[in-house]
Design a protein around this motif. Structure first.
Motif, short mmCIF file in Angstrom:
data_model
loop_
_atom_site.label_atom_id
_atom_site.label_comp_id
_atom_site.label_asym_id
_atom_site.label_seq_id
_atom_site.Cartn_x
_atom_site.Cartn_y
_atom_site.Cartn_z
N UNK A 79 0.92 -1.29 -0.02
CA UNK A 79 0.10 0.16 -0.23
C UNK A 79 0.82 1.14 0.01
N UNK A 80 2.02 0.89 0.57
CA UNK A 80 2.85 2.37 0.74
C UNK A 80 3.56 2.46 -0.58
N UNK A 94 -6.02 8.13 -1.34
CA UNK A 94 -5.95 7.18 -0.10
C UNK A 94 -7.09 6.77 0.71
N UNK A 95 -6.71 5.98 1.49
CA UNK A 95 -7.83 5.57 2.32
C UNK A 95 -7.24 5.19 3.71
N UNK A 96 -7.78 5.45 4.79
CA UNK A 96 -7.54 4.89 6.04
C UNK A 96 -8.66 4.89 6.91
N UNK A 97 -8.73 3.54 7.73
CA UNK A 97 -9.77 3.05 8.35
C UNK A 97 -9.35 3.26 9.86
N UNK A 289 -1.33 7.53 3.84
CA UNK A 289 -2.71 8.01 4.53
C UNK A 289 -2.51 7.62 5.83
N UNK A 290 -1.95 6.54 6.12
CA UNK A 290 -1.73 6.07 7.64
C UNK A 290 -0.89 6.86 8.55
N UNK A 291 0.27 7.37 7.61
CA UNK A 291 1.06 8.39 8.50
C UNK A 291 0.43 9.58 8.62
N UNK A 293 -2.87 10.01 9.40
CA UNK A 293 -3.60 9.79 10.54
C UNK A 293 -2.92 9.70 11.74
N UNK A 294 -2.00 9.04 11.70
CA UNK A 294 -0.84 9.10 12.74
C UNK A 294 -0.61 10.63 13.49
N UNK A 295 -0.33 11.32 12.49
CA UNK A 295 -0.15 12.69 12.98
C UNK A 295 -1.30 13.50 13.43
N UNK A 296 -2.52 13.17 12.69
CA UNK A 296 -3.78 13.64 13.33
C UNK A 296 -3.95 13.28 14.72
N UNK A 297 -3.69 11.80 15.08
CA UNK A 297 -3.92 11.29 16.38
C UNK A 297 -2.98 12.26 17.32
N UNK A 298 -1.78 12.21 16.86
CA UNK A 298 -0.67 12.99 17.91
C UNK A 298 -1.46 14.40 18.09
N UNK A 299 -1.72 15.10 17.03
CA UNK A 299 -2.17 16.50 17.29
C UNK A 299 -3.32 16.51 18.41
N UNK A 300 -4.19 15.44 18.10
CA UNK A 300 -5.50 15.19 19.27
C UNK A 300 -5.01 14.94 20.51
N UNK A 301 -3.63 14.57 20.89
CA UNK A 301 -3.57 13.98 22.11
C UNK A 301 -3.54 15.04 23.18
N UNK A 302 -3.43 16.44 22.90
CA UNK A 302 -3.53 17.41 23.83
C UNK A 302 -4.83 17.21 24.53
N UNK A 303 -5.88 16.60 24.06
CA UNK A 303 -7.14 16.53 24.74
C UNK A 303 -6.74 15.60 26.10
#
Length: 305
Positions: A79-80, A94-97, A289-291, A293-303
């Motif tokens: 996929x990469x 791309x697609x990420x689930x 796409x997964x990379x 999503x991981x960046x978006x998850x790290x950005x949300x970790x401040x919550x």
């Protein structure tokens, strides 16, 4: 050296999960004879028996299990390569689930999806809610690409490293003791003392959360009397407000729950906090796409916290 066909890895994983060649064929959209022939050719070419056929179905041999375990990493690498090739061609797709636990659905997940929509608009992002064990199983089966999970230090013994998965800790989600307010309720100076509520009726949640409640109370020297069970944080607060019990709730769940005046929320000790983690198949972080999503998850970790 004979090459290993990625299709063979997908077939072996499907046979392992389905327990039969015919069910694996249905899951893959192939005919049963086609799957049988593919396996027979691979066994001759590689010089190893890959499946054992018995009266109760089909199981993988040790060589078959070894190959099946490589399927997620190989598919992630393919996929990469596909997405890198598309990027060179100027494509943005791309697609990420994503799978995540319930209290993340109203806190972390909206932030992740919003970041993906803004920073990776060409990526189709989907989400399914699942408790951590189910989310990880979906990941292992290749049905999701990213899993948001949590674990508890008191409850979860170290299971060892799964070589097929990459786990990253996002932060701590503190817990709080939720109790009915009384006229003599005072603001707690330190963390909540669970032992003070050893005679109380307790409200439990999902099996994983209930297990942590049992472990936390055991560390305080008692076994809680769990008389009510619900995974709905608003319902828990409502039950507490009605004087029907006390509960432990994570801060993420309390963030989006209205706490009425008749309820007191007292922070629990740091040792009771749960670890919030993000899990992907090893090698999947190379997929653009997964990379993202991981960046978006790290950005949300401040919550958290």
């Amino acid at each position: 050296m004979d090459e290993i066909d990625p299709q063979l890895l997908r077939v072996l994983r499907a046979v392992r999960d389905a327990g039969s060649i015919s069910r694996a064929a249905v899951a893959l959209g192939y005919s049963q004879p086609a799957v049988s022939q593919l396996l027979a050719r691979a066994e001759r070419r590689l010089g190893h028996d890959l499946v054992l056929r018995g009266a109760r179905g089909v199981t993988l041999t040790e060589p078959g299990r070894v190959l099946a375990e490589h399927a997620p990493a190989v598919e992630a690498a393919l996929a990469a390569a596909r997405e890198d090739l598309d990027a060179v061609g100027g494509l943005a797709r791309g697609r990420v689930r994503i799978a995540g636990f319930p209290s993340a659905s109203s806190t972390l997940v909206p932030a992740v999806l919003a970041t993906m929509a803004h920073e990776a608009p060409g990526v189709v992002t989907s989400y399914v809610e699942a408790e951590p064990p189910e989310a990880v199983e979906l990941l292992r089966r290749g049905e999701v690409d990213v899993a948001l999970t949590f674990s508890h230090a008191l409850q979860d013994a170290d299971p060892g490293v799964d070589p097929t998965l990459l786990v990253r800790v996002l932060g701590q989600d503190p817990l709080a003791l939720v109790t009915p307010a009384t006229t003599d309720t005072v603001t707690a100076v330190g963390p909540a003392d669970l032992a003070e509520h050893r005679e109380a009726r307790w409200i439990g949640g999902c099996p994983r959360c209930r297990g942590h409640l049992l472990a936390s109370c055991a560390a305080s020297g008692f076994t809680p009397d769990i008389v009510l069970e619900t995974d709905n944080a608003a319902a828990v607060v409502g039950l507490v407000a009605a004087g029907l019990g006390v509960a432990l709730l994570p801060r993420l769940a309390l963030r989006t729950t209205v706490v009425p005046a008749g309820v007191t929320v007292t922070p629990a000790g740091e040792e009771l906090a749960r670890r919030v983690e993000v899990v992907v198949a090893r090698g999947a972080d190379r997929v653009p796409s997964v990379r993202a999503a991981l960046g978006a998850v790290r950005s949300a970790a401040h919550l958290l916290g």
